[in-house]
Scaffold this motif. Structure first.
Motif, PDB file in Angstrom:
ATOM      1  N   LYS A  67      43.376  39.927  42.989  1.00 29.11           N
ATOM      2  CA  LYS A  67      43.725  41.282  43.632  1.00 29.11           C
ATOM      3  C   LYS A  67      42.597  41.597  44.413  1.00 29.11           C
ATOM      4  N   SER A 119      37.376  39.247  32.169  1.00 31.76           N
ATOM      5  CA  SER A 119      36.005  38.553  32.502  1.00 31.76           C
ATOM      6  C   SER A 119      34.957  39.111  31.091  1.00 31.76           C
ATOM      7  N   THR A 176      36.792  38.990  38.198  1.00 30.24           N
ATOM      8  CA  THR A 176      35.357  39.143  38.638  1.00 30.24           C
ATOM      9  C   THR A 176      34.506  37.712  38.455  1.00 30.24           C
TER      10      THR A 176
HETATM   11  C1  LIG Z   1      41.970  43.388  37.315  1.00 27.45           C
HETATM   12  C2  LIG Z   1      42.511  42.838  36.248  1.00 27.45           C
HETATM   13  C3  LIG Z   1      42.050  41.913  35.663  1.00 27.45           C
HETATM   14  C4  LIG Z   1      40.768  41.088  35.884  1.00 27.45           C
HETATM   15  O1  LIG Z   1      39.753  41.641  35.624  1.00 27.45           O
HETATM   16  P1  LIG Z   1      38.157  41.310  35.549  1.00 27.45           P
HETATM   17  O2  LIG Z   1      37.305  42.253  34.877  1.00 27.45           O
HETATM   18  O3  LIG Z   1      37.916  41.379  37.050  1.00 27.45           O
HETATM   19  O4  LIG Z   1      38.096  39.858  35.144  1.00 27.45           O
HETATM   20  C5  LIG Z   1      42.630  41.367  34.436  1.00 27.45           C
HETATM   21  N1  LIG Z   1      43.593  42.044  33.743  1.00 27.45           N
HETATM   22  C6  LIG Z   1      44.319  43.024  34.582  1.00 27.45           C
HETATM   23  C7  LIG Z   1      45.588  43.619  34.105  1.00 27.45           C
HETATM   24  C8  LIG Z   1      43.867  43.462  35.884  1.00 27.45           C
HETATM   25  O5  LIG Z   1      44.252  44.617  36.501  1.00 27.45           O
END
Ligand SMILES: *Cc1c(COP(=O)(O)O)cnc(C)c1O
Length: 234
Positions: free
Chosen positions: A42, A209, A227
């Motif tokens: 995203k 993450s 991330t």
């Molecule tokens: C953004 C998001 C992630 C990834 O999060 P990170 O902390 O960047 O790894 C995972 N699951 C959902 C539902 C998200 O919205």
């Protein structure tokens, strides 16, 4: 040239994430390859997705409907991408989500599931879905309560062109790791019970993450990593 290891390189970060998954899986006696890696792309440009794809990544997660659809169309030539929609779903976006997604991991209303089912039927495709659980019982988070899961699933499994694959949750941020693990384990117990009842259920999506190790310890079969692969988001 000396060793050329750029930690900002997406392929290296992906390999690193896979390595952590493998090591943590071994540590907690999970079977090899029991935990899949979703790359959450995203807000990141298509070039980043192409880099990850070139490094062998096939499962991608997006949580804005229009962005998912745009990327799906733009990257249509990349074969076998498994697109997961992981964001909140509004009724007026179910059509583009059904068109672009291989999986919808954030289903928490029957009304939305019915719309996805109808679109999937029109598109002559099957949509894999996960039921999102509000595991921390947070007022601000989407998802059904754990106690509501059996009733929800019994309704979802009757919908055409929908395959119920399991559960997903995004816990609140907990300082207390044991609290986090208790929530993950409650998800795991519910998941195992469903598996005994429905043969299609094989996916427990837990871990991002910051908490992937605890998620793997507690039985996650799919971690969602943004991330740590693509760098921080603006
Ligand atoms: C953004 C998001 C992630 C990834 O999060 P990170 O902390 O960047 O790894 C995972 N699951 C959902 C539902 C998200 O919205």
């Amino acid at each position: 040239m000396s060793e050329n290891k750029d930690i900002n390189n997406i392929a290296n970060r992906l390999a690193n994430a896979q390595e952590i998954i493998a090591q943590t899986s071994e540590k907690f006696n999970r079977l090899p390859n029991a935990v899949k890696l979703m790359a959450v792309s995203k807000t990141k440009p298509n070039t980043d997705i192409i880099d990850a794809y070139s490094a062998g990544q096939r499962i991608f997660g997006e949580n804005y409907a229009q962005e998912l659809h745009d990327k799906f169309l733009a990257l249509n030539n990349l074969k076998d991408i498994e697109w997961h929609y992981i964001g909140p779903i509004q009724s007026n976006k179910t059509k583009i989500v059904a068109e672009a997604a291989t999986w919808v991991d954030s289903v928490d209303r029957i009304k939305i599931a019915k719309r996805l089912s109808n679109h999937a039927k029109e598109l002559n495709k099957e949509l894999n879905i996960l039921l999102q659980v509000n595991i921390s019982q947070s007022e601000t988070k989407s998802g059904v309560l754990l106690s509501e899961v059996p009733e929800f699933v019994s309704q979802l499994v009757n919908l055409d062109n929908i395959v119920v694959r399991g559960l997903m949750a995004i816990p609140d941020k907990h300082e207390d790791k044991q609290l986090l693990k208790d929530e993950f384990l409650a998800m795991k117990t519910c998941f195992v019970t469903l598996q005994q009842q429905y043969s299609t259920i094989d996916t427990l999506s837990l871990g991002m993450s910051a908490d992937m190790n605890e998620a793997i310890e507690c039985g996650s079969t799919m971690v969602r990593i943004g991330t740590a692969i693509f760098g921080s988001r603006n």
